[in-house]
Design an enzyme around this catalytic site. Structure first.
Site, PDB file in Angstrom:
ATOM      1  N   GLU A  18       0.843  -1.191   0.000  1.00  0.00           N
ATOM      2  CA  GLU A  18       0.000   0.000   0.000  1.00  0.00           C
ATOM      3  C   GLU A  18       0.877   1.240   0.000  1.00  0.00           C
ATOM      4  O   GLU A  18       1.770   1.372   0.831  1.00  0.00           O
ATOM      5  CB  GLU A  18      -0.904  -0.008   1.235  1.00  0.00           C
ATOM      6  N   THR A  49      -3.835   4.736  -1.371  1.00  0.00           N
ATOM      7  CA  THR A  49      -4.750   5.361  -0.425  1.00  0.00           C
ATOM      8  C   THR A  49      -5.323   6.660  -0.984  1.00  0.00           C
ATOM      9  O   THR A  49      -4.828   7.212  -1.971  1.00  0.00           O
ATOM     10  CB  THR A  49      -4.060   5.660   0.909  1.00  0.00           C
ATOM     11  N   ARG A 124     -14.945   3.903   5.116  1.00  0.00           N
ATOM     12  CA  ARG A 124     -15.710   5.074   5.541  1.00  0.00           C
ATOM     13  C   ARG A 124     -14.862   6.324   5.484  1.00  0.00           C
ATOM     14  O   ARG A 124     -15.304   7.383   5.069  1.00  0.00           O
ATOM     15  CB  ARG A 124     -16.241   4.877   6.964  1.00  0.00           C
ATOM     16  N   ALA A 144     -19.333   2.312   5.661  1.00  0.00           N
ATOM     17  CA  ALA A 144     -18.676   1.615   4.556  1.00  0.00           C
ATOM     18  C   ALA A 144     -19.601   0.563   3.944  1.00  0.00           C
ATOM     19  O   ALA A 144     -19.532   0.301   2.733  1.00  0.00           O
ATOM     20  CB  ALA A 144     -17.384   0.960   5.045  1.00  0.00           C
ATOM     21  N   TYR A 168     -10.788  -4.513  11.978  1.00  0.00           N
ATOM     22  CA  TYR A 168     -10.045  -3.953  13.113  1.00  0.00           C
ATOM     23  C   TYR A 168      -9.841  -5.024  14.190  1.00  0.00           C
ATOM     24  O   TYR A 168     -10.728  -5.240  15.022  1.00  0.00           O
ATOM     25  CB  TYR A 168     -10.795  -2.740  13.668  1.00  0.00           C
ATOM     26  N   LYS A 188     -20.723  -5.281   6.064  1.00  0.00           N
ATOM     27  CA  LYS A 188     -19.935  -4.924   4.872  1.00  0.00           C
ATOM     28  C   LYS A 188     -19.779  -6.113   3.946  1.00  0.00           C
ATOM     29  O   LYS A 188     -19.857  -5.975   2.719  1.00  0.00           O
ATOM     30  CB  LYS A 188     -18.569  -4.369   5.296  1.00  0.00           C
ATOM     31  N   GLN A 199      -6.492  -3.526   9.920  1.00  0.00           N
ATOM     32  CA  GLN A 199      -5.661  -2.445  10.448  1.00  0.00           C
ATOM     33  C   GLN A 199      -4.355  -3.060  10.941  1.00  0.00           C
ATOM     34  O   GLN A 199      -4.295  -4.258  11.230  1.00  0.00           O
ATOM     35  CB  GLN A 199      -6.404  -1.767  11.601  1.00  0.00           C
ATOM     36  N   LYS A 295       7.818   4.362   2.013  1.00  0.00           N
ATOM     37  CA  LYS A 295       9.207   4.024   2.316  1.00  0.00           C
ATOM     38  C   LYS A 295       9.477   2.591   1.892  1.00  0.00           C
ATOM     39  O   LYS A 295       8.722   1.678   2.220  1.00  0.00           O
ATOM     40  CB  LYS A 295       9.496   4.190   3.811  1.00  0.00           C
TER      41      LYS A 295
END
Length: 307
Positions: A18, A49, A124, A144, A168, A188, A199, A295
């Site tokens: 990502e 993102t 969301r 979401a 999460y 969802k 996460q 990075k």
């Protein structure tokens, strides 16, 4: 290729990456070069993102204040287009409820369809600065799950997109308890999500418990763990505050023992992430998602050690 199909067809776990859209002013060439180190590992796709638009108030000559849109970063769609063109790789742009009306979402979906992008990460999004509770745009979506449903409605049964959603392991900070949070995640998936990306977390036991809770709740789609290596001592306090996550005592102690030695802290964070990744792979995860934050150095080392 759709992420759903990649997950179904892959015979072994793979890394996904990502990246964050860069600040305006960067050239297309500079962007492509920043991604190049990851290409050594033939990633199946790259997530990009997005962030909601921000506004600032400027004082006019007559003493009044006017509201102005501020966009400091290159758009996720522009980044996706550049990466696709350079590397012939699938991309997963993030799409958020925050700041978007239903019409805005439809227009963005039309652009993605036009570009041949087949994947979306539906989220969301965060609150605006100073906002205690999330407020959707007028005529937009609050959850979401509503965004996922809107994407499926846009398709009209054609299955244009594969949709990922966030999970999460340590509970979304707004949920009153884990049971409610898992129930919201189930909404969802029931709305049409194909897979879940979690996460970041730093204790694998938290992930395994979360995955078990998902299965007990009837959530059967793939659950992909998300990892981010610690890079600075300050992150020991910043990350829990920003993301409502815990840093294990052992990792905290190792970071503290490194003191002011930044290189030692960096190595400690990287080594911890390598150990996490190897353990996750040994426990049968379908993929491991890395939050690179733009990075490459530490992520490249982790990929070399684990894949």
């Amino acid at each position: 290729m759709k992420i759903k199909d990649i997950l179904e067809e892959s015979r072994k776990p793979f890394p996904s990456l990502e990246i964050v859209p860069p600040l305006k002013g960067i050239t297309n060439k500079e962007l492509i070069e920043s991604v190049r180190p990851f290409m050594e590992f033939n990633p199946r796709y790259i997530n990009v993102t997005c962030h909601r638009d921000e506004y600032e108030y400027r004082e006019e000559k007559n003493g009044t204040f006017s509201r102005h849109l501020v966009r400091n970063k290159v758009s996720e769609v522009a980044v996706c287009s550049a990466v696709m063109a350079a590397y012939k790789i699938d991309v997963v742009p993030h799409m958020i409820c925050g700041g978007n009306t239903a019409d805005d979402i439809d227009n963005k979906l039309s652009d993605l369809k036009f570009l041949g992008i087949e994947n979306i990460m539906a989220l969301r999004g965060d609150c605006t600065a100073g906002e205690k509770r999330f407020t959707p745009a007028e005529g937009g979506y609050k959850y979401a799950s509503e965004l996922v449903a809107a994407i499926r409605d846009f398709e009209k049964g054609s299955g244009i997109f594969s949709i990922g959603v966030g999970g999460y392991p340590e509970k979304h900070f707004e949920a009153p308890n884990m049971e409610t949070d898992i129930a919201n995640l189930r909404k969802k998936v029931d709305a049409g999500a194909d897979y879940i990306v979690t996460q970041m977390f730093f204790d694998n036991r938290v992930f395994y418990e979360f995955r078990d809770r998902c299965r007990k709740a009837g959530i059967t789609v793939p659950v992909i763990p998300g990892l981010k290596p610690l890079t600075t001592a300050r992150q020991v306090s910043l990350l829990p505050e920003a993301f409502s996550i815990d840093i294990p005592v052992e990792l905290t102690a190792e970071i503290q023992a490194a003191g002011d030695d930044r290189e030692a802290v960096y190595r400690t964070g990287t080594d911890w992430c390598i150990a996490q990744c190897k353990d996750l792979l040994a426990h049968g995860v379908p993929a491991v998602h890395f939050y690179t934050m733009g990075k490459a150095e530490n992520i490249v080392r982790i990929l070399r050690e684990c894949f």
